[in-house]
Motif scaffolding. Structure first.
Motif, short mmCIF file in Angstrom:
data_model
loop_
_atom_site.label_atom_id
_atom_site.label_comp_id
_atom_site.label_asym_id
_atom_site.label_seq_id
_atom_site.Cartn_x
_atom_site.Cartn_y
_atom_site.Cartn_z
N VAL A 58 0.82 -1.22 0.00
CA VAL A 58 0.00 0.00 0.00
C VAL A 58 0.85 1.27 0.00
N TRP A 59 2.11 1.16 0.43
CA TRP A 59 2.98 2.32 0.54
C TRP A 59 3.85 2.53 -0.70
N ASP A 60 3.72 1.71 -1.73
CA ASP A 60 4.67 1.73 -2.84
C ASP A 60 4.87 3.12 -3.44
N THR A 61 3.79 3.79 -3.79
CA THR A 61 3.92 5.10 -4.44
C THR A 61 4.43 6.15 -3.47
N VAL A 62 3.93 6.14 -2.25
CA VAL A 62 4.39 7.10 -1.24
C VAL A 62 5.88 6.88 -0.96
N ARG A 63 6.28 5.64 -0.86
CA ARG A 63 7.71 5.34 -0.63
C ARG A 63 8.56 5.93 -1.76
N THR A 64 8.16 5.70 -3.00
CA THR A 64 8.91 6.23 -4.14
C THR A 64 8.99 7.74 -4.09
N ASN A 65 7.87 8.38 -3.78
CA ASN A 65 7.85 9.85 -3.72
C ASN A 65 8.78 10.39 -2.64
N LEU A 66 8.78 9.76 -1.47
CA LEU A 66 9.64 10.21 -0.38
C LEU A 66 11.11 9.99 -0.71
N GLU A 67 11.41 8.86 -1.33
CA GLU A 67 12.80 8.56 -1.68
C GLU A 67 13.32 9.49 -2.78
N LYS A 68 12.45 9.91 -3.68
CA LYS A 68 12.86 10.85 -4.73
C LYS A 68 13.34 12.18 -4.15
N LYS A 69 12.86 12.50 -2.96
CA LYS A 69 13.26 13.73 -2.28
C LYS A 69 14.48 13.51 -1.38
N GLY A 70 15.11 12.35 -1.49
CA GLY A 70 16.34 12.10 -0.75
C GLY A 70 16.16 11.48 0.61
N HIS B 188 15.18 8.43 3.41
CA HIS B 188 15.28 6.98 3.57
C HIS B 188 13.93 6.48 4.06
N VAL B 189 13.44 5.39 3.48
CA VAL B 189 12.12 4.87 3.83
C VAL B 189 12.23 3.38 4.17
N ILE B 190 11.66 3.02 5.31
CA ILE B 190 11.55 1.62 5.72
C ILE B 190 10.07 1.28 5.80
N VAL B 191 9.65 0.24 5.09
CA VAL B 191 8.27 -0.22 5.14
C VAL B 191 8.24 -1.54 5.92
N VAL B 192 7.49 -1.54 7.00
CA VAL B 192 7.43 -2.71 7.88
C VAL B 192 6.31 -3.65 7.43
N GLU B 193 6.63 -4.93 7.35
CA GLU B 193 5.60 -5.96 7.14
C GLU B 193 5.29 -6.58 8.49
N LEU B 194 4.09 -6.37 8.99
CA LEU B 194 3.72 -6.91 10.29
C LEU B 194 3.59 -8.43 10.22
N PRO B 195 3.83 -9.12 11.33
CA PRO B 195 3.68 -10.58 11.36
C PRO B 195 2.29 -11.02 10.90
N ALA B 196 2.25 -12.10 10.10
CA ALA B 196 1.02 -12.70 9.57
C ALA B 196 0.29 -11.77 8.60
N HIS B 197 1.03 -10.88 7.97
CA HIS B 197 0.50 -10.02 6.91
C HIS B 197 1.39 -10.18 5.68
N GLY B 198 0.84 -9.86 4.52
CA GLY B 198 1.63 -9.98 3.31
C GLY B 198 2.07 -11.42 3.10
N THR B 199 3.38 -11.63 3.01
CA THR B 199 3.91 -12.97 2.81
C THR B 199 4.46 -13.59 4.10
N ASP B 200 4.32 -12.89 5.22
CA ASP B 200 4.85 -13.39 6.48
C ASP B 200 4.03 -14.58 6.98
N ALA B 201 4.74 -15.63 7.44
CA ALA B 201 4.07 -16.89 7.79
C ALA B 201 3.94 -17.11 9.30
#
Length: 269
Positions: free
Chosen positions: A46-58, A60-73
């Protein structure tokens, strides 16, 4: 669209008078580290575009994947708010210096717990259409106090009571009613049942720790998951004076990512 963003930015500068008062250009351009935490029934995409926009401005962006979400098992039966908290703390521990910590929806409770645990590592705490519990409250407590929310009737509890599903025909209406077809399909394609246990965990915060961290809140004015009225109540209870508004449903980083990016950059100045 340009007119809408212009109006939003005008409101942003008006609200900033109550909050972060930085006018020095060298300070404004200093790179920041943003830590972005997704909400329930969602994951890092969900943060992909926002992450790109923030990084373009120099930044650093860390996107956290919470346990049991996304691909986390991680098994859902061992989860808790503290498990979510600890995953975010682990991400921050790998950063030199302080971070701007951003939480959406359910993750509002997560970032609140993080701020209580490591307040000295957080420059600013940002809530986007998020639960903001007072000490002794859980996400469930707040959700039950929100008669304007349309989420409850659309939830289906699993037989073992360990996960919650959202009825398929209501998923996009609840989370991204104002999004285009492509964004709505992303919500559908990445859907996963939500672990239930953390919703009942109560958050404990203190003025010494959580209370010492600067906070901002981005209200989602068309939200039917966490109603604007509940958002206003939580903002008042937490005494947050730096408040922004976006005329979106529950997922503004998907429907209006440029606006959300601009707001996060403004908060980071």
């Amino acid at each position: 669209m340009k007119k809408t963003i212009s109006s939003l930015l005008t409101a942003v500068f008006a609200f900033t008078a109550f909050g972060f008062n930085s006018t020095d250009e060298s300070t404004n351009s200093k790179p920041q580290t943003y830590v972005l935490v997704h909400g329930a029934w969602q994951s890092p995409y969900v943060w992909d575009t926002v992450r790109t926009n923030l990084e373009k401005k120099g930044n650093h962006v860390i996107v956290v994947e919470l346990p049991a979400h996304g691909t986390d098992a991680t098994p859902v039966h061992i989860l808790s708010i503290n498990a979510y908290r600890d995953k975010v703390i682990e991400a921050i521990s790998n950063v030199d210096g302080k971070v701007i910590l951003v939480g959406h929806s359910m993750a509002g409770a997560v970032v609140t717990a993080v701020a209580e645990s490591i307040p000295s590592r957080i420059t600013k705490l940002v809530y986007i259409g998020a639960f903001l519990p007072a000490s002794g409250q859980s996400i469930g407590d707040l959700a039950m106090s929100d008669p304007d929310s349309k989420l409850g009737p659309s939830l289906v509890e699993s037989a073992d009571r360990l996960t919650l599903d959202v009825k398929a025909d209501q998923l996009t209406n609840l989370f991204i009613a104002d999004g285009n077809a492509s964004v709505k399909q992303k919500i559908i394609d990445n859907y996963r049942a939500e672990p239930a246990i953390p919703f009942g965990d109560k958050i404990i915060v203190t003025e010494k720790n959580f209370g010492s961290v600067q906070k901002a809140y981005i209200k989602t004015l068309q939200d039917v998951v966490i109603s604007p009225r509940l958002q206003s109540q939580m903002i008042a209870n937490a005494r947050i004076t730096t408040v922004f508004e976006v005329n979106t449903s529950h997922s503004p980083f998907l429907s209006q990512p440029e606006t959300v990016s601009d707001l996060l950059l403004q908060i980071g100045k």
